[in-house]
Design a protein around this motif. Structure first.
Motif, mmCIF file in Angstrom:
data_model
loop_
_atom_site.group_PDB
_atom_site.id
_atom_site.type_symbol
_atom_site.label_atom_id
_atom_site.label_comp_id
_atom_site.label_asym_id
_atom_site.label_seq_id
_atom_site.Cartn_x
_atom_site.Cartn_y
_atom_site.Cartn_z
ATOM 1 N N TRP A 31 -50.140 -83.781 16.279
ATOM 2 C CA TRP A 31 -50.564 -82.707 17.202
ATOM 3 C C TRP A 31 -49.182 -82.240 18.103
ATOM 4 O O TRP A 31 -49.512 -81.266 18.921
ATOM 5 C CB TRP A 31 -51.430 -83.369 18.171
ATOM 6 C CG TRP A 31 -51.218 -84.294 19.042
ATOM 7 C CD1 TRP A 31 -51.445 -85.583 18.684
ATOM 8 C CD2 TRP A 31 -50.667 -84.417 20.431
ATOM 9 N NE1 TRP A 31 -50.741 -86.583 19.811
ATOM 10 C CE2 TRP A 31 -50.297 -85.578 20.793
ATOM 11 C CE3 TRP A 31 -50.391 -83.341 21.305
ATOM 12 C CZ2 TRP A 31 -49.742 -85.900 21.937
ATOM 13 C CZ3 TRP A 31 -49.979 -83.485 22.428
ATOM 14 C CH2 TRP A 31 -49.615 -84.699 22.779
ATOM 15 N N LEU A 32 -48.264 -83.201 18.243
ATOM 16 C CA LEU A 32 -47.344 -82.922 19.317
ATOM 17 C C LEU A 32 -45.891 -82.240 18.596
ATOM 18 O O LEU A 32 -45.215 -82.760 17.858
ATOM 19 C CB LEU A 32 -46.582 -83.994 19.814
ATOM 20 C CG LEU A 32 -45.625 -84.265 20.904
ATOM 21 C CD1 LEU A 32 -46.163 -83.294 21.983
ATOM 22 C CD2 LEU A 32 -45.188 -85.448 21.348
ATOM 23 N N THR A 33 -46.041 -80.745 18.620
ATOM 24 C CA THR A 33 -45.129 -79.923 18.046
ATOM 25 C C THR A 33 -44.439 -79.240 19.052
ATOM 26 O O THR A 33 -44.736 -79.303 20.346
ATOM 27 C CB THR A 33 -45.960 -78.893 17.220
ATOM 28 O OG1 THR A 33 -46.746 -78.250 17.952
ATOM 29 C CG2 THR A 33 -46.719 -79.504 16.162
ATOM 30 N N PRO A 34 -43.261 -78.702 18.629
ATOM 31 C CA PRO A 34 -42.302 -77.960 19.478
ATOM 32 C C PRO A 34 -42.873 -76.690 20.435
ATOM 33 O O PRO A 34 -42.337 -76.326 21.502
ATOM 34 C CB PRO A 34 -41.219 -77.421 18.610
ATOM 35 C CG PRO A 34 -41.015 -78.385 17.395
ATOM 36 C CD PRO A 34 -42.510 -78.635 17.218
ATOM 37 N N ASP A 35 -43.894 -76.110 19.812
ATOM 38 C CA ASP A 35 -44.557 -75.180 20.679
ATOM 39 C C ASP A 35 -45.212 -75.474 21.900
ATOM 40 O O ASP A 35 -45.306 -74.857 23.006
ATOM 41 C CB ASP A 35 -45.445 -74.516 19.787
ATOM 42 C CG ASP A 35 -46.682 -75.184 19.260
ATOM 43 O OD1 ASP A 35 -46.179 -76.171 18.507
ATOM 44 O OD2 ASP A 35 -47.910 -74.801 19.707
ATOM 45 N N LEU A 36 -45.587 -76.825 22.036
ATOM 46 C CA LEU A 36 -45.823 -77.584 23.168
ATOM 47 C C LEU A 36 -44.627 -78.048 24.228
ATOM 48 O O LEU A 36 -44.340 -79.103 24.178
ATOM 49 C CB LEU A 36 -46.854 -78.705 22.916
ATOM 50 C CG LEU A 36 -48.126 -78.248 22.223
ATOM 51 C CD1 LEU A 36 -48.976 -79.841 21.909
ATOM 52 C CD2 LEU A 36 -49.041 -77.846 23.290
ATOM 53 N N ALA A 37 -43.846 -76.897 24.795
ATOM 54 C CA ALA A 37 -42.602 -77.348 25.101
ATOM 55 C C ALA A 37 -42.715 -78.133 26.322
ATOM 56 O O ALA A 37 -41.693 -79.085 26.568
ATOM 57 C CB ALA A 37 -42.101 -76.000 25.736
ATOM 58 N N ALA A 38 -43.469 -78.263 27.023
ATOM 59 C CA ALA A 38 -43.687 -79.051 28.388
ATOM 60 C C ALA A 38 -43.881 -80.396 27.968
ATOM 61 O O ALA A 38 -43.408 -81.486 28.621
ATOM 62 C CB ALA A 38 -44.953 -78.610 29.131
ATOM 63 N N LEU A 39 -44.282 -80.736 26.639
ATOM 64 C CA LEU A 39 -44.529 -82.296 26.220
ATOM 65 C C LEU A 39 -43.563 -82.572 25.145
ATOM 66 O O LEU A 39 -43.386 -83.694 25.009
ATOM 67 C CB LEU A 39 -46.194 -82.213 25.607
ATOM 68 C CG LEU A 39 -47.177 -81.673 26.424
ATOM 69 C CD1 LEU A 39 -48.724 -81.790 25.828
ATOM 70 C CD2 LEU A 39 -47.039 -82.648 28.111
ATOM 71 N N TYR A 40 -43.089 -81.721 24.446
ATOM 72 C CA TYR A 40 -42.227 -82.124 23.201
ATOM 73 C C TYR A 40 -40.822 -82.705 23.691
ATOM 74 O O TYR A 40 -39.714 -82.063 23.556
ATOM 75 C CB TYR A 40 -41.900 -80.736 22.305
ATOM 76 C CG TYR A 40 -41.426 -81.217 21.062
ATOM 77 C CD1 TYR A 40 -42.363 -81.810 20.095
ATOM 78 C CD2 TYR A 40 -40.221 -81.054 20.730
ATOM 79 C CE1 TYR A 40 -41.954 -82.207 18.915
ATOM 80 C CE2 TYR A 40 -39.772 -81.456 19.369
ATOM 81 C CZ TYR A 40 -40.618 -82.065 18.582
ATOM 82 O OH TYR A 40 -40.175 -82.614 17.318
ATOM 83 N N ARG A 41 -40.795 -83.939 24.265
ATOM 84 C CA ARG A 41 -39.648 -84.649 24.597
ATOM 85 C C ARG A 41 -40.231 -86.213 24.778
ATOM 86 O O ARG A 41 -41.246 -86.308 24.808
ATOM 87 C CB ARG A 41 -38.733 -84.174 25.853
ATOM 88 C CG ARG A 41 -39.601 -84.309 27.040
ATOM 89 C CD ARG A 41 -38.860 -84.244 28.341
ATOM 90 N NE ARG A 41 -39.533 -84.233 29.494
ATOM 91 C CZ ARG A 41 -39.635 -85.399 30.335
ATOM 92 N NH1 ARG A 41 -39.262 -86.376 29.842
ATOM 93 N NH2 ARG A 41 -40.212 -85.353 31.516
ATOM 94 N N ARG A 42 -39.260 -87.118 25.007
ATOM 95 C CA ARG A 42 -39.595 -88.328 25.172
ATOM 96 C C ARG A 42 -40.040 -88.585 26.785
ATOM 97 O O ARG A 42 -39.587 -88.085 27.680
ATOM 98 C CB ARG A 42 -38.461 -89.290 25.038
ATOM 99 C CG ARG A 42 -38.642 -90.825 25.083
ATOM 100 C CD ARG A 42 -37.532 -91.775 24.940
ATOM 101 N NE ARG A 42 -37.795 -93.008 25.099
ATOM 102 C CZ ARG A 42 -37.962 -93.796 26.274
ATOM 103 N NH1 ARG A 42 -37.780 -93.280 27.470
ATOM 104 N NH2 ARG A 42 -38.368 -95.148 26.228
ATOM 105 N N PHE A 43 -41.315 -89.139 26.955
ATOM 106 C CA PHE A 43 -41.798 -89.554 28.156
ATOM 107 C C PHE A 43 -41.714 -91.082 28.312
ATOM 108 O O PHE A 43 -42.519 -91.788 27.186
ATOM 109 C CB PHE A 43 -43.243 -88.802 28.299
ATOM 110 C CG PHE A 43 -43.000 -87.501 28.800
ATOM 111 C CD1 PHE A 43 -42.814 -86.970 30.153
ATOM 112 C CD2 PHE A 43 -43.226 -86.697 27.651
ATOM 113 C CE1 PHE A 43 -42.895 -85.698 30.162
ATOM 114 C CE2 PHE A 43 -43.174 -85.252 27.879
ATOM 115 C CZ PHE A 43 -43.031 -84.850 29.249
ATOM 116 N N GLY A 44 -41.145 -91.884 29.133
ATOM 117 C CA GLY A 44 -41.202 -93.186 29.206
ATOM 118 C C GLY A 44 -41.734 -93.794 30.660
ATOM 119 O O GLY A 44 -41.729 -92.821 31.632
#
Length: 288
Positions: A31-44
């Protein structure tokens, strides 16, 4: 919006009962695709730490975001080196014959606390009522593990069957069963009736989380008040737990904003009940 940080006297130990860590480079988040720009990166953990500290949240429950065992092992590896992760809710293929053994293997890791099969994404809304789930569920019960139910109102009837079939299984409904907040009065039913039905089952609990994500972008404290009030009236303070749903929350809010709003909406409760919702219930439910 002003940020209200709970006073130390308000809540003894605050626990975020629902948040996520992920890394898109792992490539198993369908479900995590580049169009979800706010979420499409590593979160740790380092990304959440300053937000937790400002809100006064000391520990969290990290919940799976990919339907793979590999992601569950990834989260457990993070948890081994991160004191703030109190527990991990993972994913297992619940209908496979070797899943009870897999559950036993994962349960040997102290921070493994339960499973979530992402019911909202399954093509069959009645999947959870399948009696062939019994071997996996029996293994969860045997290892004192839990079940997170990611549902909409349309899943209430099959979840009732499931919860009634396994009364010893601790079940928690994620995100208040995701009411259609953005639709206002038109979205109130059948959600409200479904919440009341689920709350009649003593083994079912509920998370006060994810509500902002279901609202329009101009949501306010007043927008969410009826939904939080209905969850509280249905489940009582003893079976609710606060969660952030961070970083998904970033799509329509932020950590400190949601923590402040929830603190205000539940601020009139006695200290013991606020303590329960903001920490003690999660600690008891997940055996943290």
């Amino acid at each position: 919006m002003r940020v209200r940080r709970c006073r130390e006297s308000d809540v003894t130990t605050q626990i975020d009962a629902h948040q996520h860590y992920w890394d898109p480079a792992r490539d198993d988040y369908g479900w995590l695709t580049p169009d979800l720009a706010a979420l499409y990166r590593r979160f740790g953990p380092a990304d959440l730490a300053p937000l937790r500290e400002r809100a006064g949240v000391s520990r969290t429950v990290v919940v799976q975001a990919a339907a793979t065992v590999d992601e569950t092992r990834y989260l457990l590896a993070l948890a081994r080196d991160e004191a703030s992760i109190a527990g991990v809710v993972g994913w297992v293929p619940m209908l496979l014959p070797d899943t009870p053994a897999l559950i036993g293997e994962l349960a040997a890791q102290p921070k493994f606390k339960g499973v979530r099969p992402m019911l909202q994404d399954l093509p069959d809304d009645n999947w959870i009522a399948n009696p062939e789930l019994a071997p996996a569920v029996d293994a969860l019960i045997a290892h004192d593990l839990t079940f997170d139910a990611l549902i909409f109102a349309r899943h209430v009837a099959p979840l009732e069957i499931f919860a009634t079939r396994f009364p010893k299984l601790r079940i928690v409904v994620d995100h208040g069963a995701k009411p259609s907040v953005r639709d206002g009065a038109a979205g109130w039913q059948p959600w409200a009736d479904g919440i009341e039905r689920l709350a009649r089952l003593p083994n079912v609990h509920c998370k006060v989380s994810g509500l902002a994500t279901e609202a329009s972008h101009d949501w306010t404290e007043a927008t969410l008040q009826p939904y939080v009030a209905h969850l509280l009236a249905s489940f009582g303070a003893g079976r609710l737990m606060w969660g952030s749903d961070w970083p998904v929350l970033n799509l329509n809010g932020d950590y400190l904003q949601w923590h402040a709003v929830a603190s205000e909406l539940l601020g009139a409760l006695p200290d013991a009940q606020r303590d329960a919702i903001f920490g003690a219930n999660a600690a008891a439910f997940y055996r943290l």
